[in-house]
Scaffold this active site. Structure first.
Site, mmCIF file in Angstrom:
data_model
loop_
_atom_site.group_PDB
_atom_site.id
_atom_site.type_symbol
_atom_site.label_atom_id
_atom_site.label_comp_id
_atom_site.label_asym_id
_atom_site.label_seq_id
_atom_site.Cartn_x
_atom_site.Cartn_y
_atom_site.Cartn_z
ATOM 1 N N HIS A 118 2.086 16.543 57.612
ATOM 2 C CA HIS A 118 1.107 17.440 56.727
ATOM 3 C C HIS A 118 -0.439 17.216 57.207
ATOM 4 O O HIS A 118 -0.633 16.308 57.799
ATOM 5 C CB HIS A 118 1.245 16.896 55.286
ATOM 6 C CG HIS A 118 0.480 17.631 54.310
ATOM 7 N ND1 HIS A 118 -0.865 17.618 54.258
ATOM 8 C CD2 HIS A 118 0.859 18.562 53.344
ATOM 9 C CE1 HIS A 118 -1.223 18.195 53.228
ATOM 10 N NE2 HIS A 118 -0.204 18.783 52.748
ATOM 11 N N ASP B 154 3.372 8.132 55.586
ATOM 12 C CA ASP B 154 2.911 9.058 54.571
ATOM 13 C C ASP B 154 4.267 9.163 53.444
ATOM 14 O O ASP B 154 5.210 9.870 53.952
ATOM 15 C CB ASP B 154 2.495 10.378 54.989
ATOM 16 C CG ASP B 154 2.519 11.409 54.177
ATOM 17 O OD1 ASP B 154 2.542 11.122 52.584
ATOM 18 O OD2 ASP B 154 1.794 12.450 54.152
ATOM 19 N N GLN C 212 5.991 12.790 49.964
ATOM 20 C CA GLN C 212 7.323 13.667 49.528
ATOM 21 C C GLN C 212 8.666 12.584 49.603
ATOM 22 O O GLN C 212 9.689 13.168 49.142
ATOM 23 C CB GLN C 212 7.844 14.611 50.664
ATOM 24 C CG GLN C 212 6.783 15.573 50.620
ATOM 25 C CD GLN C 212 6.735 16.492 49.612
ATOM 26 O OE1 GLN C 212 7.568 16.834 48.875
ATOM 27 N NE2 GLN C 212 5.402 17.281 49.480
ATOM 28 N N LYS D 190 2.738 13.977 42.840
ATOM 29 C CA LYS D 190 4.208 14.515 43.236
ATOM 30 C C LYS D 190 5.477 13.497 42.720
ATOM 31 O O LYS D 190 6.656 13.801 43.179
ATOM 32 C CB LYS D 190 4.104 14.311 44.849
ATOM 33 C CG LYS D 190 3.058 15.514 45.375
ATOM 34 C CD LYS D 190 3.475 15.639 46.871
ATOM 35 C CE LYS D 190 2.315 16.296 47.602
ATOM 36 N NZ LYS D 190 2.288 17.849 47.242
ATOM 37 N N CYS E 263 0.766 23.506 54.949
ATOM 38 C CA CYS E 263 -0.134 22.695 55.315
ATOM 39 C C CYS E 263 0.417 21.912 56.752
ATOM 40 O O CYS E 263 0.150 20.515 56.705
ATOM 41 C CB CYS E 263 -0.762 21.674 54.476
ATOM 42 S SG CYS E 263 -1.664 22.388 53.211
HETATM 43 N N1 PMP Z 1 1.520 14.383 52.798
HETATM 44 C C1 PMP Z 1 2.521 15.170 52.518
HETATM 45 C C2 PMP Z 1 3.706 14.868 52.902
HETATM 46 C C3 PMP Z 1 2.438 16.005 51.477
HETATM 47 O O1 PMP Z 1 3.288 16.808 50.880
HETATM 48 C C4 PMP Z 1 1.020 16.139 50.688
HETATM 49 C C5 PMP Z 1 0.820 17.237 49.651
HETATM 50 N N2 PMP Z 1 1.439 18.425 49.772
HETATM 51 C C6 PMP Z 1 0.007 15.549 51.324
HETATM 52 C C7 PMP Z 1 0.216 14.511 52.122
HETATM 53 C C8 PMP Z 1 -1.343 15.459 50.424
HETATM 54 O O2 PMP Z 1 -1.197 15.166 49.148
HETATM 55 P P1 PMP Z 1 -2.521 15.624 48.157
HETATM 56 O O3 PMP Z 1 -3.048 16.748 48.294
HETATM 57 O O4 PMP Z 1 -1.870 15.078 46.932
HETATM 58 O O5 PMP Z 1 -3.722 14.370 48.669
#
Ligand code: PMP
Length: 419
Positions: free
Chosen positions: A122, A200, A203, A226, A364
């Site tokens: 991401h 990270d 997910q 999430k 993203c």
């Molecule tokens: N890493 C991953 C794998 C994500 O899916 C996301 C959110 N889509 C993020 C980071 C960023 O999370 P946040 O927008 O809640 O900071």
């Protein structure tokens, strides 16, 4: 047996209607809904305890501080952290990644060093590292994927050997594809080359049982929203020696012990990295969400979500005009697909007319999309409250879309070769 109808009663929003149809919410990888216990804990804070933490000399503030620090213990135990002081509250995964990219980057990265990331990151776990590399005169190197859209472990090992990266930043689960990376193996390999590992978990946290000790990583982070918690809060866990050695990032109240005009003595962990007033109600909501998840049979939840995904993948993959990405990889319950002749955004609008919420686009993860030579996908992502009926509704509407929009010369019936 996993009782999904009992679970659904905990989530008031699930009985709403969208465009006159029952809501079928399949956008859980973007954000999950909140169970009543989470909303109650937030409301209880504002109704009965609202005050600032740590600096109070009155009863309300002391009570809020106790609950706030208890929430830290809950989060620490949820991810197997031996010490709550190694859990830092952030605004979310993005802030955690930025904190690391700046502070850990300052500690470890020198000109000519390499930071290894995967192609499926991401942007939140990619752009901060890219900017650190640019700032420091270092290089960002991506690990490619296999033809099955999984992390290429042999390429990963070769890149470790070739570059001896200082930092390896990997996602536990791809938000765009749902693929689960073998992070335990990746961390083990990285250690052989003395790399510091950043995982990270955004997910993964709602779906997999996470034990940071077992994973063998140096850092792990995720966003609360999430995993059924409110927005505006996240967790960054790190190893004590690194957290202690890392320079401070944001500065202000809370993160200091003593300040004069020419010097500041910084606070101990975890407060050293928590400048300013934290999102107290959201922290309490996150603790309630993690406690809620802890009352469930997590393996049964995972099996339920995987079964929903398997059903959708098996049902749709047989259509020659549908491409499902990473169909056979270990997955948390995300289906990412494209339909030839139908733009994913148009498909999403049409599904929305039937109350079905999905996400489309690059998720993203632009470099991932580029590596797949696509602009985006349609992503349906399951959570513990989704039902088999919802999965069937999704499949039926996708098939309807095929029938009504495919070019007349394209076969839309199932292709027996692909089953
Ligand atoms: N890493 C991953 C794998 C994500 O899916 C996301 C959110 N889509 C993020 C980071 C960023 O999370 P946040 O927008 O809640 O900071």
């Amino acid at each position: 047996m996993f009782d999904v109808s009992r679970i659904r009663r905990d989530f008031p929003i699930l009985s709403s209607r969208v465009n006159g149809k029952p809501l079928v919410y399949l956008d859980n990888a973007a954000t999950t809904h909140k169970p009543r216990v989470v909303m109650d804990s937030v409301a209880r804070f504002y109704k009965l305890q609202n005050s600032n933490v740590h600096r109070g000399s009155h009863t309300l503030s002391n009570a809020a501080t106790t609950e706030f620090e208890n929430a830290r213990k809950i989060a620490a135990s949820f991810i197997g952290s031996p010490d709550p002081a190694h859990v830092i509250w952030t605004k979310g995964a993005t802030e955690a990644a930025n904190l690391l990219a700046y502070s850990l980057g300052d500690l470890l990265i020198k000109p000519e060093d390499v930071i290894l990331v995967s192609t499926m990151e991401h942007h939140a776990n990619l752009v901060p590292w890219q900017q650190t590399a640019l700032r420091k005169g270092a290089t960002l190197v991506p690990v490619p994927l296999t033809d099955e859209q999984t992390l290429d472990i042999s390429a990963y090992e070769s890149l470790l050997k070739k570059h001896r990266p200082k930092i390896v930043a990997l996602t536990h689960v791809s938000n765009a594809l749902g693929v689960i990376n073998p992070v335990e193996q990746c961390c083990h390999l990285a250690k052989q080359y003395h790399a510091t590992t950043v995982i990270d978990g955004s997910q993964a946290i709602a779906h997999l049982s996470v034990d940071v000790k077992q994973l063998g990583c140096d850092f792990y982070f995720f966003s609360g929203h999430k995993c059924y918690a409110p927005g505006g809060v996240g967790v960054l866990w790190g190893k004590e020696d690194l957290l202690k050695a890392m320079p401070v990032w944001q500065c202000g109240g809370e993160m200091i012990k003593h300040v004069s005009f020419d010097h500041t003595e910084f606070n101990d962990l975890p407060f050293k990295f928590e400048a300013g007033t934290p999102p107290i109600a959201s922290v309490l909501g996150l603790a309630a969400a993690l406690e809620y998840l802890s009352t469930l049979d997590r393996q049964a939840v995972q099996a339920h979500e995987s079964a929903l995904r398997r059903f959708v993948v098996d049902s749709l993959q047989q259509y020659p005009t549908i491409k499902v990405y990473a169909p056979f990889a270990e997955n948390v319950g995300i289906v990412s697909l494209s339909i030839s002749g139908l733009h994913h955004q148009d498909a999403a609008f049409l599904l929305d007319e039937h109350g079905i919420a999905v996400r489309t686009g690059h998720h993203c993860a632009m470099p991932l999309m580029e590596s797949l030579s696509i602009q985006g996908t349609l992503r349906a992502s399951f959570a513990l409250y989704n039902t088999r009926e919802e999965a069937e509704t999704f499949v039926a509407h996708i098939i309807d879309l095929l029938s009504s929009t495919m070019a007349s010369n394209q076969p839309i019936k199932p292709n027996s070769d692909q089953t």
